[in-house]
Design an enzyme around this catalytic site. Structure first.
Site, mmCIF file in Angstrom:
data_model
loop_
_atom_site.group_PDB
_atom_site.id
_atom_site.type_symbol
_atom_site.label_atom_id
_atom_site.label_comp_id
_atom_site.label_asym_id
_atom_site.label_seq_id
_atom_site.Cartn_x
_atom_site.Cartn_y
_atom_site.Cartn_z
ATOM 1 N N GLU A 160 45.703 -14.522 -6.059
ATOM 2 C CA GLU A 160 44.720 -14.092 -7.051
ATOM 3 C C GLU A 160 44.085 -15.228 -7.856
ATOM 4 O O GLU A 160 44.302 -15.351 -9.075
ATOM 5 C CB GLU A 160 45.346 -13.099 -8.010
ATOM 6 C CG GLU A 160 45.809 -11.843 -7.353
ATOM 7 C CD GLU A 160 46.034 -10.715 -8.333
ATOM 8 O OE1 GLU A 160 45.792 -10.892 -9.544
ATOM 9 O OE2 GLU A 160 46.444 -9.654 -7.895
ATOM 10 N N GLU A 217 49.573 -6.669 -1.976
ATOM 11 C CA GLU A 217 50.100 -5.962 -3.157
ATOM 12 C C GLU A 217 49.378 -4.652 -3.354
ATOM 13 O O GLU A 217 48.141 -4.625 -3.306
ATOM 14 C CB GLU A 217 49.892 -6.778 -4.450
ATOM 15 C CG GLU A 217 50.814 -7.930 -4.646
ATOM 16 C CD GLU A 217 50.576 -8.619 -5.966
ATOM 17 O OE1 GLU A 217 50.157 -7.958 -6.951
ATOM 18 O OE2 GLU A 217 50.769 -9.846 -6.006
HETATM 19 C C1 GCO Z 1 48.881 -9.552 -9.912
HETATM 20 C C2 GCO Z 1 50.037 -10.335 -9.609
HETATM 21 C C3 GCO Z 1 51.361 -9.686 -9.837
HETATM 22 C C4 GCO Z 1 51.383 -8.554 -10.854
HETATM 23 C C5 GCO Z 1 51.094 -7.228 -10.188
HETATM 24 C C6 GCO Z 1 51.201 -6.075 -11.190
HETATM 25 O O1 GCO Z 1 48.307 -9.018 -8.971
HETATM 26 O O2 GCO Z 1 48.508 -9.521 -11.075
HETATM 27 O O3 GCO Z 1 50.013 -10.725 -8.246
HETATM 28 O O4 GCO Z 1 52.067 -10.781 -10.305
HETATM 29 O O5 GCO Z 1 52.649 -8.508 -11.433
HETATM 30 O O6 GCO Z 1 49.802 -7.211 -9.683
HETATM 31 O O7 GCO Z 1 50.268 -6.249 -12.201
#
Ligand code: GCO
Length: 448
Positions: A160, A346
């Site tokens: 990200e 994710e």
């Molecule tokens: C993000 C990060 C994760 C977060 C998850 C939940 O996407 O912000 O990769 O570290 O913890 O997305 O918010």
């Protein structure tokens, strides 16, 4: 009626990250340690302990194995591997930790998919306002990947870049806590450059069977209503949250109307370096981004967060439950960025869960939401998207940045203080989906 079956070989996984699960023990100081310690809010918000993954990984991996998880996307802590620059040498203890984790995953039939950078920068390396950090990162990325690429065959370079550059330098929400238009555009370009330099170094030096990808947080943006000003706000939000990372990565350069903001930072052949067309694209998707216009001259974004449709289920975090947005972004990427191989690296749901009762944590809504997102992924696959796998966020409850330990995403509960691990009902559900390689109806009987 859509088949509920995923393609043969679909890679079912779970995700986590070093800064959210490892304690501070035996590693160097990170940018996030400094950021958190500047404004301490008590143990529930501290990253001093997290889940002590660096000491308890055997227990976690055993639970993943029992659940039939096929891949584990975790991250390697830069401050643990390089606590000080030391002429670029790596810390032996830190290296040995990841050696053991990778070997244990493989011994348990779980594919290790490390993220090289999940936001934690050692304090000696500086921050992304500084172009030199891009070169320091690329040097580190090559050293760390050369150590493990005899066994690791998929690397995710960044997690990200948008969260790093926009929330760290544009809104001061995340480390290092800066809110400046110039710093944000510098950081956007330098994280893109860091990613591009690392791609080039890894492609040149790693074995040819190693796949190199990166993970972007992506969703189609929407105005909170269809007024012209909010449609325009959504266009601006797509450009600054998504396009400034996605387009240069695929050789399209920066959006025309933002180009002047980057001119001070683009040098020589930067854009060729950034144009990497990764072997696979990792997508983190939770829900769409809703915005509304904001004419306040102090707000250089020109928009602010908007209201998601009220009928969407809320979760414990800022995300709503919105499966059709997953199908939408997958089809959009497929159509506009050369039909890349994609992994959802994710997606997940933070819930206000009940305590364990007779050893069972009943987080049934999470299973329902997982089912709906699996169904949305199947629809994209049925329309031709090369979706090769999905990793649920997160394997275990963990430290959720500025929300600390108060938000629970995990398929496995981690009790505060004792750090006791308890699988939730959703892990049994996810395990059943993996076993059947399908989006299983969550109300079917599930053995615990
Ligand atoms: C993000 C990060 C994760 C977060 C998850 C939940 O996407 O912000 O990769 O570290 O913890 O997305 O918010």
């Amino acid at each position: 009626m859509l088949s509920k079956k995923f393609p043969k070989g679909f890679l079912w996984g779970v995700s986590s990250s070093a800064p959210q699960t490892e304690s501070r023990k035996n590693r160097g100081v990170s940018n996030w340690d400094i950021f958190i310690d500047k404004n301490p809010k008590g143990d529930d918000y501290s990253n001093k302990i997290c889940t002590e993954f660096e000491e308890r990984y055997e227990e976690d991996i055993k639970l993943l194995k029992q659940a039939g998880i096929k891949s584990f996307r975790f991250s390697i802590s830069w401050p643990r591997i390089q606590p000080a620059y030391n002429n670029g040498s790596l810390d032996k203890t830190g290296v040995e930790l990841y050696n053991k984790i990778i070997n244990l995953l493989i011994d348990n039939g779980i594919e290790p998919i490390p993220t090289i950078f999940h936001w934690d920068i050692p304090d000696w390396a500086g921050d992304f306002r500084d172009r030199n950090l891009a070169y320091r990162f690329a040097e580190y990325a090559l050293k760390v990947t050369e150590l493990f690429s005899d066994r690791v065959k998929k690397w995710i370079i960044f997690n990200e870049p948008s969260s790093v550059a926009l929330l760290g330098y544009g809104t001061a929400t995340f480390a290092p806590g800066i809110a400046s238009k110039e710093s944000m555009f510098a950081a956007i370009h330098h994280v893109n450059l860091a990613q591009g330099l690392a791609f080039k170094a890894l492609r040149t030096n790693l074995p040819s069977d190693v796949k190199i990808g990166t993970t972007l947080s992506l969703s189609r943006t929407r105005g909170e209503d269809d007024s012209p000003e909010n449609i325009e706000a959504a266009r601006k939000a797509w450009e600054i949250f998504d396009a400034v990372f996605l387009d240069p990565l695929y050789g399209k350069g920066y959006p025309q109307d933002l180009l002047s903001s980057f001119e001070a930072y683009i040098k020589n052949d930067d854009m060729d370096i950034i144009n990497s067309s990764p072997d696979f694209l990792g997508i983190n998707y939770y829900c769409r981004l809703y915005v509304k216009a904001d004419s306040d001259p102090k707000n250089f974004f020109g928009f602010t967060s908007g209201q998601a449709p009220k009928e969407l289920p809320k979760t414990q975090s800022s995300f709503v439950v919105e499966p059709d947005g997953l199908t939408e972004i997958l089809l959009y990427i497929h159509k506009n960025y050369n039909s890349p191989d994609i992994y959802i690296t994710e997606t997940g749901f933070a819930l206000d869960e009940p305590e364990a009762s007779h050893g069972v944590i009943d987080d049934s809504p999470r299973s329902q939401y997982i089912y709906e997102y699996l169904d949305a992924a199947l629809e994209a696959i049925s329309k031709g998207v090369n979706l090769l796998g999905l990793s649920y966020w997160a394997a275990t409850d963990n430290w959720e940045w500025t929300s600390g330990l108060t938000i629970k995403f995990g398929l496995i509960r981690v009790e505060k203080n004792t750090l006791l691990r308890t699988p939730k009902k959703s892990l049994a559900y996810y395990s059943k989906c993996i076993n059947e390689n399908s989006a299983v109806e969550p109300d079917s009987e599930i053995d615990l």
